[in-house]
Design an enzyme around this catalytic site. Structure first.
Site, PDB file in Angstrom:
ATOM      1  N   HIS A   1     -27.950  20.571  -0.785  1.00  7.51           N
ATOM      2  CA  HIS A   1     -28.072  21.101  -2.143  1.00  7.51           C
ATOM      3  C   HIS A   1     -27.197  22.336  -2.332  1.00  7.51           C
ATOM      4  CE1 HIS A   1     -30.096  21.835  -5.956  1.00  7.51           C
ATOM      5  NE2 HIS A   1     -30.202  23.117  -5.603  1.00  7.51           N
TER       6      HIS A   1
ATOM      7  N   CYS B   1      -1.461   1.690  -3.116  1.00  5.18           N
ATOM      8  CA  CYS B   1      -2.486   2.729  -3.027  1.00  5.18           C
ATOM      9  C   CYS B   1      -1.951   4.141  -2.830  1.00  5.18           C
ATOM     10  CB  CYS B   1      -3.501   2.390  -1.929  1.00  5.18           C
ATOM     11  SG  CYS B   1      -2.912   1.353  -0.599  1.00  5.18           S
TER      12      CYS B   1
ATOM     13  N   GLU C   1     -26.698  14.380  -3.141  1.00  5.16           N
ATOM     14  CA  GLU C   1     -28.076  14.561  -2.678  1.00  5.16           C
ATOM     15  C   GLU C   1     -29.031  13.623  -3.400  1.00  5.16           C
ATOM     16  OE1 GLU C   1     -30.305  18.161  -3.956  1.00  5.16           O
ATOM     17  OE2 GLU C   1     -28.440  18.731  -4.949  1.00  5.16           O
TER      18      GLU C   1
ATOM     19  N   CYS D   1       0.820  -1.217   0.000  1.00  2.08           N
ATOM     20  CA  CYS D   1       0.000   0.000   0.000  1.00  2.08           C
ATOM     21  C   CYS D   1       0.848   1.259   0.000  1.00  2.08           C
ATOM     22  CB  CYS D   1      -0.936  -0.001   1.194  1.00  2.08           C
ATOM     23  SG  CYS D   1      -2.018   1.445   1.241  1.00  2.08           S
TER      24      CYS D   1
ATOM     25  N   LYS E   1      -0.020   5.340  -6.051  1.00  2.46           N
ATOM     26  CA  LYS E   1      -1.029   5.343  -7.117  1.00  2.46           C
ATOM     27  C   LYS E   1      -1.977   6.523  -6.964  1.00  2.46           C
ATOM     28  CE  LYS E   1      -4.691   3.245  -6.363  1.00  2.46           C
ATOM     29  NZ  LYS E   1      -5.571   2.158  -5.875  1.00  2.46           N
TER      30      LYS E   1
ATOM     31  N   GLU F   1      -7.327   1.646 -13.285  1.00  3.95           N
ATOM     32  CA  GLU F   1      -6.827   2.859 -12.631  1.00  3.95           C
ATOM     33  C   GLU F   1      -5.603   3.402 -13.366  1.00  3.95           C
ATOM     34  OE1 GLU F   1      -8.158   2.056  -7.980  1.00  3.95           O
ATOM     35  OE2 GLU F   1      -6.229   1.340  -8.697  1.00  3.95           O
TER      36      GLU F   1
ATOM     37  N   TYR G   1      -9.290  -3.483 -11.256  1.00  6.72           N
ATOM     38  CA  TYR G   1      -9.198  -2.078 -10.836  1.00  6.72           C
ATOM     39  C   TYR G   1      -7.787  -1.528 -11.002  1.00  6.72           C
ATOM     40  CZ  TYR G   1      -7.416  -3.629  -6.250  1.00  6.72           C
ATOM     41  OH  TYR G   1      -6.672  -4.180  -5.245  1.00  6.72           O
TER      42      TYR G   1
END
Length: 451
Positions: free
Chosen positions: A434, A47, A439, A42, A50, A181, A177
């Site tokens: 909002h 991660c 939302e 990681c 990356k 990615e 992924y």
């Protein structure tokens, strides 16, 4: 019987370091061995670097959007050397933090490969042997490249952070992924990017509607995605790599990156010799408390091939310490884990896909896809997706899937509600914030599909 240590950890990644630190804080005498860099996949080759590359790659579109918003700004060329230098400086800093965590908690560390000599003995690379009442294996996973003519020319995600220069053209093979990615990253950095995937759609295992939108948006962004396509052979041709594919094409690329799978990093650890059972993929088989078939030996993280995510390895480490050193048997909870995929567009997901939920029980599907305000104003055709899968019987939200900028941040918060067992009506009772994209998750009134 007396031992040199109460716990010996093999592997200095997130899971191993967490287990060592917390066990030491409980008063245990702990040692840890790491043959490479502290921080594991990681922090060093996954991660963290990356995500920094994702950030870097997104600025190209930000410059264009800034102009659309009235800013007099001109984008220059991307300086890979400057970025790479700063990237590796950050990784060095983080590795130092991991080393200090161990040192400050009294954990003795060995910069060495280690293997098991018996159920209570670890042998270091120089032949030194250390004994421990408990041994924890946290050696993670490693990317693999299948064997075929020319496969030795391929690189993996490990090498992507160490490129001498950015290639002009890049082929990425794989549809998971990691492949998807990196396709977005390299495309955003100005590399002519092609992606081959042998399946019918990228991101297998995720919600079909969500992954279909990501694939479409990747193509719109300029990534040359070829589905149902694989590599037959490769060879060096001058400074390029010649690639022959199953779709009949022959093309030249500067680099070819394979992201077709990872295997548990458990070979040559002495496991078979002492009776530790391994599975079909080479993973270490453990019970619900992360204990192997040898009672004194435990394993956590990617090497067990349960859920290959850093936060999961950390949770498994905490449960291990709770069980072994606090006398409170605890098994890690692998249900309803929120996940982010840092493709472009980004995806956040928790729970069942629409396809999985339909097989389980009758469901209602609430979904909307639209152009987000920020990108629409800038003239982009980019769309986002907000989707809830709801049980007809219990009204619980079984799955939540978001494809949008910042989807990872959104799913972390939505994941709390889903993990708590929130119903569709709980979402409906929540007042919308909002104007935001998210939302829509609380304003979806009518199901688009029902089974």
């Amino acid at each position: 019987m007396s031992f040199d240590y109460d716990l010996f950890v093999i592997g200095g990644g997130s899971g191993g370091v967490r287990a060592a630190r917390v066990a030491a804080q409980e008063g245990a005498k702990v040692a840890l061995a790491e043959e490479d860099r502290y921080g594991g996949t990681c922090v060093i080759r996954g991660c963290v670097p990356k995500k920094l590359m994702v950030f870097a790659s997104e600025y190209s579109s930000m410059f264009e959007d800034a102009q659309a918003y009235g800013w007099d700004i001109k984008a220059g060329a991307f300086d890979w050397d400057a970025f790479k230098g700063k990237l590796h400086g950050e990784l060095d800093r983080l590795e130092g933090i991991y080393r200090n965590i161990l040192k400050n908690n009294g954990v003795e560390s060995f910069d060495s490969r280690a293997k098991l000599a018996d159920a209570h003995t670890v042998e270091l690379a120089d032949g030194t042997r250390k004994t421990a009442k408990h041994i924890l294996i946290a050696t993670g996973g490693w990317p693999t490249v299948p064997e075929f003519p020319g496969s030795e020319l391929a690189i993996t995600s490990n090498e992507m952070f160490h490129l001498d220069k950015l290639p002009e053209s890049l082929l990425i093979v794989g549809g998971g992924y990691i492949a998807s990615e990196f396709a977005g990253i390299m495309n955003g950095l100005g590399v002519k990017t092609t992606q081959f995937y042998r399946g019918a759609q990228i991101l297998r295992g995720f919600d079909d509607e969500a992954r279909g939108l990501i694939s479409e948006e990747m193509c719109q962004a300029g990534i040359d995605v070829h589905l149902g396509t694989n590599v037959l052979e490769m060879r060096k041709e001058g400074d390029k790599i010649w690639v022959k594919s199953t779709n009949g094409q022959e093309r030249l690329f500067d680099k070819v990156m394979y992201a077709t799978g990872r295997h548990p990093n458990a070979d040559n650890l002495g496991l078979e010799e002492i009776g530790v059972q391994r599975g079909r993929k080479g993973e270490i088989i453990v019970d619900e408390y992360s204990q192997t078939s040898v009672p004194s030996v435990y394993a956590i993280g990617d090497v067990t091939d349960r859920v290959a995510l850093t936060p999961v390895a950390i949770r498994e480490a905490m449960a291990f310490v709770e069980t072994v050193f606090k006398g409170n048997p605890a098994s890690p909870d692998h249900a309803l884990i929120p996940t982010a995929i840092f493709t472009q567009p980004e995806m956040g997901t928790i729970g069942l896909s629409e396809e999985e939920a339909r097989e389980q029980e009758p469901v209602e599907v609430y979904a909307t896809s639209f152009k987000p305000m920020q990108q629409a104003f800038a003239g982009r055709a980019q769309r986002v997706l907000m989707k809830l899968i709801v049980s007809k019987a219990t009204r619980k939200v079984l799955g939540c899937h978001i494809v949008a900028p910042g989807a990872g941040e959104m799913i972390q918060l939505a994941g709390i509600a889903v993990k708590m067992g929130a119903t569709k009506e709980d979402f409906d009772r929540t007042v919308a914030v909002h104007p935001t994209m998210s939302e829509e998750l609380v304003t979806l009134k009518t199901p688009v599909r029902s089974t």
